[in-house]
Design a protein around this motif. Structure first.
Motif, PDB file in Angstrom:
ATOM      1  N   ASN A 174      62.734  -1.707  47.364  1.00 34.44           N
ATOM      2  CA  ASN A 174      62.457  -2.460  48.581  1.00 34.44           C
ATOM      3  C   ASN A 174      60.960  -2.686  48.756  1.00 34.44           C
ATOM      4  OD1 ASN A 174      62.119  -2.835  51.661  1.00 34.44           O
ATOM      5  ND2 ASN A 174      64.324  -2.976  51.376  1.00 34.44           N
ATOM      6  N   ARG A 175      60.190  -1.645  48.518  1.00 35.09           N
ATOM      7  CA  ARG A 175      58.736  -1.787  48.641  1.00 35.09           C
ATOM      8  C   ARG A 175      58.206  -2.832  47.663  1.00 35.09           C
ATOM      9  NH1 ARG A 175      58.496   4.696  48.953  1.00 35.09           N
ATOM     10  NH2 ARG A 175      58.173   4.941  51.215  1.00 35.09           N
ATOM     11  N   ALA A 176      58.689  -2.791  46.421  1.00 35.35           N
ATOM     12  CA  ALA A 176      58.234  -3.761  45.421  1.00 35.35           C
ATOM     13  C   ALA A 176      58.620  -5.180  45.821  1.00 35.35           C
ATOM     14  CB  ALA A 176      58.811  -3.411  44.050  1.00 35.35           C
ATOM     15  N   SER A 177      59.832  -5.349  46.369  1.00 30.60           N
ATOM     16  CA  SER A 177      60.274  -6.676  46.789  1.00 30.60           C
ATOM     17  C   SER A 177      59.393  -7.219  47.901  1.00 30.60           C
ATOM     18  CB  SER A 177      61.734  -6.624  47.258  1.00 30.60           C
ATOM     19  OG  SER A 177      62.615  -6.406  46.170  1.00 30.60           O
ATOM     20  N   VAL A 178      59.070  -6.372  48.883  1.00 30.42           N
ATOM     21  CA  VAL A 178      58.257  -6.842  50.007  1.00 30.42           C
ATOM     22  C   VAL A 178      56.812  -7.060  49.563  1.00 30.42           C
ATOM     23  CG1 VAL A 178      57.449  -6.280  52.328  1.00 30.42           C
ATOM     24  CG2 VAL A 178      59.820  -5.840  51.691  1.00 30.42           C
ATOM     25  N   ASP A 179      56.336  -6.296  48.601  1.00 31.01           N
ATOM     26  CA  ASP A 179      55.011  -6.560  48.037  1.00 31.01           C
ATOM     27  C   ASP A 179      54.980  -7.946  47.388  1.00 31.01           C
ATOM     28  OD1 ASP A 179      53.969  -4.134  48.836  1.00 31.01           O
ATOM     29  OD2 ASP A 179      54.147  -3.182  46.854  1.00 31.01           O
ATOM     30  N   ARG A 180      56.012  -8.282  46.599  1.00 32.78           N
ATOM     31  CA  ARG A 180      56.071  -9.609  45.983  1.00 32.78           C
ATOM     32  C   ARG A 180      56.169 -10.695  47.044  1.00 32.78           C
ATOM     33  NH1 ARG A 180      59.744  -6.888  42.788  1.00 32.78           N
ATOM     34  NH2 ARG A 180      61.473  -7.968  43.806  1.00 32.78           N
TER      35      ARG A 180
ATOM     36  N   ALA B   5      55.024 -10.559  50.115  1.00 29.76           N
ATOM     37  CA  ALA B   5      53.718 -10.702  50.764  1.00 29.76           C
ATOM     38  C   ALA B   5      52.772 -11.517  49.898  1.00 29.76           C
ATOM     39  CB  ALA B   5      53.134  -9.325  51.068  1.00 29.76           C
ATOM     40  N   ALA B   6      52.815 -11.308  48.588  1.00 30.87           N
ATOM     41  CA  ALA B   6      51.978 -12.094  47.682  1.00 30.87           C
ATOM     42  C   ALA B   6      52.382 -13.574  47.726  1.00 30.87           C
ATOM     43  CB  ALA B   6      52.098 -11.550  46.258  1.00 30.87           C
ATOM     44  N   PHE B   7      53.675 -13.835  47.795  1.00 29.95           N
ATOM     45  CA  PHE B   7      54.175 -15.218  47.914  1.00 29.95           C
ATOM     46  C   PHE B   7      53.671 -15.836  49.218  1.00 29.95           C
ATOM     47  CE2 PHE B   7      57.261 -18.374  49.263  1.00 29.95           C
ATOM     48  CZ  PHE B   7      57.530 -19.089  48.109  1.00 29.95           C
ATOM     49  N   ALA B   8      53.733 -15.075  50.312  1.00 29.53           N
ATOM     50  CA  ALA B   8      53.328 -15.585  51.618  1.00 29.53           C
ATOM     51  C   ALA B   8      51.841 -15.890  51.678  1.00 29.53           C
ATOM     52  CB  ALA B   8      53.704 -14.587  52.705  1.00 29.53           C
ATOM     53  N   MET B   9      51.040 -15.217  50.865  1.00 31.02           N
ATOM     54  CA  MET B   9      49.613 -15.499  50.828  1.00 31.02           C
ATOM     55  C   MET B   9      49.328 -16.923  50.347  1.00 31.02           C
ATOM     56  SD  MET B   9      47.587 -12.868  51.632  1.00 31.02           S
ATOM     57  CE  MET B   9      47.574 -11.071  51.728  1.00 31.02           C
ATOM     58  N   LYS B  10      50.243 -17.476  49.555  1.00 33.31           N
ATOM     59  CA  LYS B  10      50.002 -18.764  48.899  1.00 33.31           C
ATOM     60  C   LYS B  10      50.856 -19.899  49.433  1.00 33.31           C
ATOM     61  CE  LYS B  10      48.858 -16.343  44.593  1.00 33.31           C
ATOM     62  NZ  LYS B  10      49.248 -16.143  43.163  1.00 33.31           N
ATOM     63  N   HIS B  11      51.835 -19.574  50.271  1.00 31.17           N
ATOM     64  CA  HIS B  11      52.756 -20.590  50.764  1.00 31.17           C
ATOM     65  C   HIS B  11      52.804 -20.542  52.289  1.00 31.17           C
ATOM     66  CE1 HIS B  11      54.012 -19.762  46.627  1.00 31.17           C
ATOM     67  NE2 HIS B  11      54.466 -21.011  46.590  1.00 31.17           N
TER      68      HIS B  11
ATOM     69  N   SER C 234      64.218 -13.485  70.116  1.00 30.51           N
ATOM     70  CA  SER C 234      64.402 -14.771  69.442  1.00 30.51           C
ATOM     71  C   SER C 234      64.710 -14.544  67.962  1.00 30.51           C
ATOM     72  CB  SER C 234      63.159 -15.649  69.595  1.00 30.51           C
ATOM     73  OG  SER C 234      62.041 -15.028  68.985  1.00 30.51           O
ATOM     74  N   LEU C 235      65.435 -15.480  67.352  1.00 24.39           N
ATOM     75  CA  LEU C 235      65.757 -15.361  65.930  1.00 24.39           C
ATOM     76  C   LEU C 235      64.529 -15.521  65.037  1.00 24.39           C
ATOM     77  CD1 LEU C 235      67.811 -15.117  63.595  1.00 24.39           C
ATOM     78  CD2 LEU C 235      68.224 -17.584  63.852  1.00 24.39           C
ATOM     79  N   PRO C 236      63.707 -16.556  65.213  1.00 21.80           N
ATOM     80  CA  PRO C 236      62.536 -16.699  64.331  1.00 21.80           C
ATOM     81  C   PRO C 236      61.507 -15.602  64.569  1.00 21.80           C
ATOM     82  CG  PRO C 236      63.058 -18.772  65.459  1.00 21.80           C
ATOM     83  CD  PRO C 236      63.835 -17.691  66.137  1.00 21.80           C
ATOM     84  N   LEU C 237      60.939 -15.109  63.491  1.00 22.01           N
ATOM     85  CA  LEU C 237      59.835 -14.150  63.537  1.00 22.01           C
ATOM     86  C   LEU C 237      58.575 -14.811  62.988  1.00 22.01           C
ATOM     87  CD1 LEU C 237      61.525 -10.904  62.126  1.00 22.01           C
ATOM     88  CD2 LEU C 237      60.979 -11.408  64.520  1.00 22.01           C
ATOM     89  N   PRO C 238      57.405 -14.399  63.460  1.00 20.38           N
ATOM     90  CA  PRO C 238      56.170 -14.940  62.890  1.00 20.38           C
ATOM     91  C   PRO C 238      55.951 -14.414  61.476  1.00 20.38           C
ATOM     92  CG  PRO C 238      55.677 -13.215  64.475  1.00 20.38           C
ATOM     93  CD  PRO C 238      57.155 -13.458  64.564  1.00 20.38           C
ATOM     94  N   ALA C 239      55.234 -15.189  60.674  1.00 17.63           N
ATOM     95  CA  ALA C 239      54.991 -14.808  59.281  1.00 17.63           C
ATOM     96  C   ALA C 239      54.262 -13.479  59.170  1.00 17.63           C
ATOM     97  CB  ALA C 239      54.198 -15.904  58.574  1.00 17.63           C
ATOM     98  N   GLN C 240      53.481 -13.121  60.191  1.00 16.50           N
ATOM     99  CA  GLN C 240      52.717 -11.868  60.132  1.00 16.50           C
ATOM    100  C   GLN C 240      53.616 -10.642  60.047  1.00 16.50           C
ATOM    101  OE1 GLN C 240      52.084 -14.412  62.063  1.00 16.50           O
ATOM    102  NE2 GLN C 240      49.888 -14.833  62.159  1.00 16.50           N
ATOM    103  N   THR C 241      54.887 -10.783  60.415  1.00 18.23           N
ATOM    104  CA  THR C 241      55.773  -9.624  60.313  1.00 18.23           C
ATOM    105  C   THR C 241      56.019  -9.222  58.861  1.00 18.23           C
ATOM    106  OG1 THR C 241      57.693 -11.113  60.498  1.00 18.23           O
ATOM    107  CG2 THR C 241      56.945 -10.017  62.514  1.00 18.23           C
ATOM    108  N   ILE C 242      55.787 -10.131  57.923  1.00 26.95           N
ATOM    109  CA  ILE C 242      55.903  -9.759  56.509  1.00 26.95           C
ATOM    110  C   ILE C 242      54.875  -8.678  56.177  1.00 26.95           C
ATOM    111  CG2 ILE C 242      55.704 -10.567  54.120  1.00 26.95           C
ATOM    112  CD1 ILE C 242      56.567 -13.350  55.170  1.00 26.95           C
ATOM    113  N   GLY C 243      53.641  -8.900  56.593  1.00 23.52           N
ATOM    114  CA  GLY C 243      52.601  -7.902  56.356  1.00 23.52           C
ATOM    115  C   GLY C 243      52.857  -6.612  57.106  1.00 23.52           C
ATOM    116  N   GLU C 244      53.414  -6.732  58.305  1.00 20.95           N
ATOM    117  CA  GLU C 244      53.715  -5.529  59.081  1.00 20.95           C
ATOM    118  C   GLU C 244      54.810  -4.710  58.398  1.00 20.95           C
ATOM    119  OE1 GLU C 244      54.792  -4.219  63.679  1.00 20.95           O
ATOM    120  OE2 GLU C 244      54.415  -6.320  63.175  1.00 20.95           O
ATOM    121  N   LEU C 245      55.828  -5.403  57.862  1.00 20.96           N
ATOM    122  CA  LEU C 245      56.874  -4.701  57.127  1.00 20.96           C
ATOM    123  C   LEU C 245      56.317  -4.059  55.867  1.00 20.96           C
ATOM    124  CD1 LEU C 245      59.824  -3.946  56.551  1.00 20.96           C
ATOM    125  CD2 LEU C 245      60.121  -6.234  55.554  1.00 20.96           C
TER     126      LEU C 245
END
Length: 320
Positions: A233-239, A241-247, A279-290
């Motif tokens: 799970n940690r590795a998946s969320v790390d990947r 987060a890296a994706f979110a940095m560029k998209h 609300s259903l949508p979450l802000p993108a920053q929650t990826i980094g928080e997770l």
């Protein structure tokens, strides 16, 4: 300049710094972990849904509710009165095919709703048919229970439930590290492997709407992580987060709501009603928080790491 509500939200995040690490908390609050062009493309969390979701509080409600994101994108919710999971499903159309993500939990009647939306979409374009691909955010029962209803549907493919099935169908050549392109016809999606919550878990990124469909890996609720798959799970969320940095990701949309609108407060397990939902949508920053939250010790099943928008809950070891 930030408004009072945004500043208050930032302050809450920083007050949680002992759990997250101060620098990480400040990074999440500022959004500075994202490239400037990514942040500029999204701005504040957009209002994507016009209606309030049915929440089980009325004596009667339909078995499903549909909301439209744009002319080719639909969100379907299964009623909590049919199943306490009340999952969200996504139906996306391109020129050449449509993609349904998940088929719901036991007790649902998803296919009639999907058939109705498909028929309306076709009629609006003067078309007679479009192939349908039925895929899954992951293979837990509350996301695949409706598969049987689609097996006899004409012009329909159901993606298998094992990681090898998912990797083969979408062309993820280096599971789980690769990111695949899946084009609906003028609408190229990205398929991101995210095993951890479950072995075959994926997320779908839609560049058109700048949305990340995140399944059960990230949503406003209890994020269950088997202790024997914490590393995955940690590795998946790390990947991720890296994706979110560029998209540019303007919102993260998962498969459930289990949080109330009060920061850090969830409903009880199997709650029959969901008054005053998050609300259903979450802000993108929650990826980094997770990502930051998952770096903390999470070896004790049942412990709760509480955040404003979600709660990380390690659970006993599972077979997959």
């Amino acid at each position: 300049m930030k408004g009072e509500k945004a500043m208050a939200a930032d302050a809450r995040r920083v007050r949680r710094a002992p759990a997250l690490g101060l620098s990480a908390a400040l990074l999440i609050a500022s959004g500075s972990g994202y490239a400037p062009e990514v942040r500029a493309a999204c701005g504040p969390l957009p209002k994507l849904l016009a209606e309030t979701w049915m929440d089980g509080t009325l004596p009667q409600e339909p078995s499903t509710q549909v909301q439209q994101l744009d002319r080719d994108s639909f969100v379907i919710r299964q009623s909590v009165k049919t199943n306490f999971e009340a999952p969200f499903l996504y139906l996306l159309f391109g020129r050449d095919r449509a993609l349904l993500i998940d088929t719901g939990a036991e007790g649902g009647r998803i296919r009639p709703t999907v058939d109705r939306v498909v028929a309306q979409w076709l009629a609006a374009r003067g078309r007679r048919s479009i192939p349908l691909v039925v895929a899954h955010s992951h293979s837990h029962g509350d996301h695949v229970a409706g598969d049987a209803a689609f097996r006899d549907r004409p012009n329909t493919i159901i993606v298998g439930l094992k990681p090898s099935d998912v990797a083969s169908f979408f062309g993820i050549s280096n599971w789980p590290d690769g990111v695949a392109k899946f084009d609906l016809g003028g609408r190229p999606l990205r398929i991101i492997a995210t095993p951890g919550h479950q072995a075959a878990a994926i997320m779908i990124y839609d560049p058109r709407l700048k949305l990340l469909l995140s399944g059960d890996t990230l949503y406003p609720g209890r994020l269950y992580v088997p202790v024997n798959f914490l590393a995955e799970n940690r590795a998946s969320v790390d990947r991720l987060a890296a994706f979110a940095m560029k998209h540019p990701i303007c919102a993260v949309m998962g498969a459930h709501i289990e949080m109330t609108s009060e920061p850090g407060r969830d409903y009880g397990h199997e709650a029959p009603t969901h008054p005053d939902e998050h609300s259903l949508p979450l802000p993108a920053q929650t990826i980094g928080e997770l990502q930051t939250g998952l770096k903390e010790p999470l070896d004790t099943p049942g412990q709760r790491q509480v955040h404003d928008h979600f709660i990380i809950v390690p659970v006993p070891a599972r077979a997959e």
